[in-house]
Design a protein around this motif. Structure first.
Motif, PDB file in Angstrom:
ATOM      1  N   GLN A   1      70.866  40.846  69.428  1.00  0.00           N
ATOM      2  CA  GLN A   1      70.672  41.570  68.258  1.00  0.00           C
ATOM      3  C   GLN A   1      71.860  41.852  67.855  1.00  0.00           C
ATOM      4  O   GLN A   1      71.836  41.662  66.483  1.00  0.00           O
ATOM      5  N   VAL A   2      73.003  42.054  68.323  1.00  0.00           N
ATOM      6  CA  VAL A   2      74.371  42.097  67.791  1.00  0.00           C
ATOM      7  C   VAL A   2      74.717  40.879  67.045  1.00  0.00           C
ATOM      8  O   VAL A   2      75.208  40.988  66.079  1.00  0.00           O
ATOM      9  N   VAL A   3      74.680  39.860  67.758  1.00  0.00           N
ATOM     10  CA  VAL A   3      74.890  38.265  67.202  1.00  0.00           C
ATOM     11  C   VAL A   3      74.260  38.277  65.740  1.00  0.00           C
ATOM     12  O   VAL A   3      74.605  38.071  64.841  1.00  0.00           O
ATOM     13  N   ARG A   4      72.909  38.641  65.709  1.00  0.00           N
ATOM     14  CA  ARG A   4      72.030  38.580  64.798  1.00  0.00           C
ATOM     15  C   ARG A   4      72.526  39.414  63.484  1.00  0.00           C
ATOM     16  O   ARG A   4      72.830  39.269  62.241  1.00  0.00           O
ATOM     17  N   ASP A   5      73.056  40.840  63.586  1.00  0.00           N
ATOM     18  CA  ASP A   5      73.655  41.715  62.884  1.00  0.00           C
ATOM     19  C   ASP A   5      75.017  41.123  62.136  1.00  0.00           C
ATOM     20  O   ASP A   5      75.405  41.654  61.416  1.00  0.00           O
ATOM     21  N   ILE A   6      75.690  40.865  63.264  1.00  0.00           N
ATOM     22  CA  ILE A   6      77.004  40.159  62.742  1.00  0.00           C
ATOM     23  C   ILE A   6      76.855  39.057  62.096  1.00  0.00           C
ATOM     24  O   ILE A   6      77.752  38.965  60.875  1.00  0.00           O
ATOM     25  N   THR A   7      76.060  38.112  61.941  1.00  0.00           N
ATOM     26  CA  THR A   7      75.883  36.918  61.251  1.00  0.00           C
ATOM     27  C   THR A   7      75.028  37.026  60.019  1.00  0.00           C
ATOM     28  O   THR A   7      75.010  35.968  59.248  1.00  0.00           O
ATOM     29  N   VAL A   8      74.321  38.192  59.760  1.00  0.00           N
ATOM     30  CA  VAL A   8      73.518  38.246  58.549  1.00  0.00           C
ATOM     31  C   VAL A   8      74.299  38.045  57.413  1.00  0.00           C
ATOM     32  O   VAL A   8      75.305  38.590  57.319  1.00  0.00           O
ATOM     33  N   ASN A   9      73.557  37.034  56.508  1.00  0.00           N
ATOM     34  CA  ASN A   9      74.395  36.837  55.228  1.00  0.00           C
ATOM     35  C   ASN A   9      73.139  37.152  53.921  1.00  0.00           C
ATOM     36  O   ASN A   9      72.050  37.105  54.158  1.00  0.00           O
ATOM     37  N   THR A  10      73.817  37.551  53.055  1.00  0.00           N
ATOM     38  CA  THR A  10      73.054  37.609  51.691  1.00  0.00           C
ATOM     39  C   THR A  10      72.695  36.446  51.011  1.00  0.00           C
ATOM     40  O   THR A  10      73.585  35.656  51.119  1.00  0.00           O
ATOM     41  N   THR A  11      71.574  36.457  50.191  1.00  0.00           N
ATOM     42  CA  THR A  11      71.266  35.043  49.490  1.00  0.00           C
ATOM     43  C   THR A  11      70.429  35.715  48.346  1.00  0.00           C
ATOM     44  O   THR A  11      69.892  36.700  48.425  1.00  0.00           O
ATOM     45  N   GLU A  12      70.119  34.694  47.319  1.00  0.00           N
ATOM     46  CA  GLU A  12      69.330  35.008  46.413  1.00  0.00           C
ATOM     47  C   GLU A  12      68.872  33.619  45.879  1.00  0.00           C
ATOM     48  O   GLU A  12      69.344  32.519  46.046  1.00  0.00           O
ATOM     49  N   ILE A  13      67.745  33.683  45.051  1.00  0.00           N
ATOM     50  CA  ILE A  13      66.995  32.517  44.436  1.00  0.00           C
ATOM     51  C   ILE A  13      68.083  31.906  43.370  1.00  0.00           C
ATOM     52  O   ILE A  13      68.643  32.601  42.687  1.00  0.00           O
ATOM     53  N   PHE A  14      68.369  30.568  43.523  1.00  0.00           N
ATOM     54  CA  PHE A  14      69.279  29.938  42.443  1.00  0.00           C
ATOM     55  C   PHE A  14      70.621  30.653  42.309  1.00  0.00           C
ATOM     56  O   PHE A  14      70.959  30.623  41.181  1.00  0.00           O
ATOM     57  N   ARG A  15      70.929  31.080  43.615  1.00  0.00           N
ATOM     58  CA  ARG A  15      72.555  31.805  43.190  1.00  0.00           C
ATOM     59  C   ARG A  15      73.465  30.812  42.632  1.00  0.00           C
ATOM     60  O   ARG A  15      73.620  29.693  42.911  1.00  0.00           O
ATOM     61  N   ASP A  16      74.458  31.348  41.785  1.00  0.00           N
ATOM     62  CA  ASP A  16      75.172  30.696  40.883  1.00  0.00           C
ATOM     63  C   ASP A  16      74.764  29.729  40.253  1.00  0.00           C
ATOM     64  O   ASP A  16      74.684  28.534  40.426  1.00  0.00           O
ATOM     65  N   PRO A  17      73.918  29.879  39.331  1.00  0.00           N
ATOM     66  CA  PRO A  17      73.101  28.731  38.223  1.00  0.00           C
ATOM     67  C   PRO A  17      74.037  27.732  38.187  1.00  0.00           C
ATOM     68  O   PRO A  17      73.514  26.596  38.059  1.00  0.00           O
ATOM     69  N   SER A  18      75.287  27.842  37.766  1.00  0.00           N
ATOM     70  CA  SER A  18      76.023  26.672  37.338  1.00  0.00           C
ATOM     71  C   SER A  18      76.071  25.542  38.338  1.00  0.00           C
ATOM     72  O   SER A  18      76.332  24.478  38.156  1.00  0.00           O
ATOM     73  N   VAL A  19      76.010  26.015  39.693  1.00  0.00           N
ATOM     74  CA  VAL A  19      76.034  24.849  40.807  1.00  0.00           C
ATOM     75  C   VAL A  19      74.842  24.111  40.701  1.00  0.00           C
ATOM     76  O   VAL A  19      74.783  23.109  40.955  1.00  0.00           O
ATOM     77  N   TRP A  20      73.663  24.933  40.600  1.00  0.00           N
ATOM     78  CA  TRP A  20      72.474  24.203  40.418  1.00  0.00           C
ATOM     79  C   TRP A  20      72.298  23.300  39.312  1.00  0.00           C
ATOM     80  O   TRP A  20      71.620  22.225  39.356  1.00  0.00           O
ATOM     81  N   GLN A  21      72.802  23.766  38.213  1.00  0.00           N
ATOM     82  CA  GLN A  21      72.851  22.765  36.962  1.00  0.00           C
ATOM     83  C   GLN A  21      73.343  21.795  37.340  1.00  0.00           C
ATOM     84  O   GLN A  21      73.252  20.546  36.868  1.00  0.00           O
ATOM     85  N   ALA A  22      74.595  21.733  37.863  1.00  0.00           N
ATOM     86  CA  ALA A  22      75.572  20.503  38.249  1.00  0.00           C
ATOM     87  C   ALA A  22      74.944  19.582  39.120  1.00  0.00           C
ATOM     88  O   ALA A  22      74.700  18.357  39.072  1.00  0.00           O
TER      89      ALA A  22
END
Length: 280
Positions: free
Chosen positions: A61-82
């Protein structure tokens, strides 16, 4: 409060008891995660270190809590456009495409890619692989179901990524996101359509210590907003792993604020927001 030597003792305990090596993580980032852990568990660092030594479930559980990352749909749209207008068109002539999402978190990036591939007519011939060290986020990713309330603020990314062509502003798409997701306002649920589910293969994988998780070469590797938590020594090791895992002229996609430094910098060619593998 705790001192740096206490952090190193915790890192040793995680390595010795769980085979998780955080010694090359960014110390500042690691300390911030530990501070939150101590607050959430109402422990001091000595109690935390002792607990992971005797309780394997708590250690995981500690490892999971340490490594959790945020994300979102199509994060940074300019990257997806490229990717949509500069990268994917080059893959149309291939019989098969392999893509690896390293550090995929809850899968928003994976489903963003599936949507973009579907729009480009490439989804059927693409194999999508996704990995993370955190088994909880992998379960969420496989299920493809999210809180609509949490996702809603990022839905504008979809329109920017898929409906706006920065290389030709006269060209605009009109595909509604309802083509790809089901939304239930009453129950606060957004779920990916059935034809997007089960397309990706999800697997637990530790970028620090594990080899290429699927033993194949990839046309595209995405590892976005993960390496910022590692020091330069570990980043360099992983850039080498990625280079060896890419096909000739394969593409590595990083976070918008990440870059390749150190000895592997000359072995990739920066192309806008992406990096192409050079031949040695």
């Amino acid at each position: 409060m705790f001192e740096e030597r206490d952090i190193h003792e915790l890192i040793r305990a995680l390595r010795d008891c769980g085979n998780y090596d955080f010694s090359n993580y960014s110390l500042k980032s690691f300390m911030r995660r530990v501070e939150k852990l101590l607050y959430d568990n109402k422990m001091d660092i000595y109690a935390l270190t002792n607990a992971i030594k005797i309780d394997r479930v708590f250690l995981e559980q500690v490892v999971r809590d340490i490594t959790v990352n945020t994300t979102e749909i199509f994060r940074d749209p300019s990257v997806w456009q490229a990717m949509k207008y500069r990268l994917l068109p080059k893959l149309h002539s291939q019989k098969e495409i392999n893509i690896w999402h390293a550090g995929c978190s809850i899968g928003m990036e994976v489903y963003s890619m599936e949507i973009m591939l579907y729009e480009a007519g490439l989804l059927d011939k693409t194999n999508i692989y996704a990995t993370d060290i955190n088994t909880d986020v992998l379960k969420t990713a496989e299920n493809g179901t999210y809180s609509l309330r949490n996702v809603k603020e990022y839905l504008d990314n979809y329109n920017k990524a898929l409906c706006v062509n920065p290389y030709n502003f006269e060209e605009r798409g009109t595909t509604p996101i309802s083509k790809y997701v089901d939304m239930d306002e009453r129950h606060d649920v957004m779920r990916m359509k059935p034809y997007l589910l089960n397309k990706a293969t999800f697997k637990k994988h530790n970028l620090v210590s594990d080899p290429n998780p699927f033993g194949i070469k990839y046309d595209i590797i995405l590892c976005r907003n993960v390496l910022i938590y590692f020091n330069q020594t570990l980043q360099s090791k992983i850039f080498g792993d990625f280079w060896n895992s890419l096909v000739d002229d394969g593409t590595l996609v990083l976070g918008i604020h990440e870059s390749i430094l150190g000895p592997w910098a000359g072995k990739y060619e920066k192309k806008g927001l992406m990096y192409s593998k050079k031949q040695l």
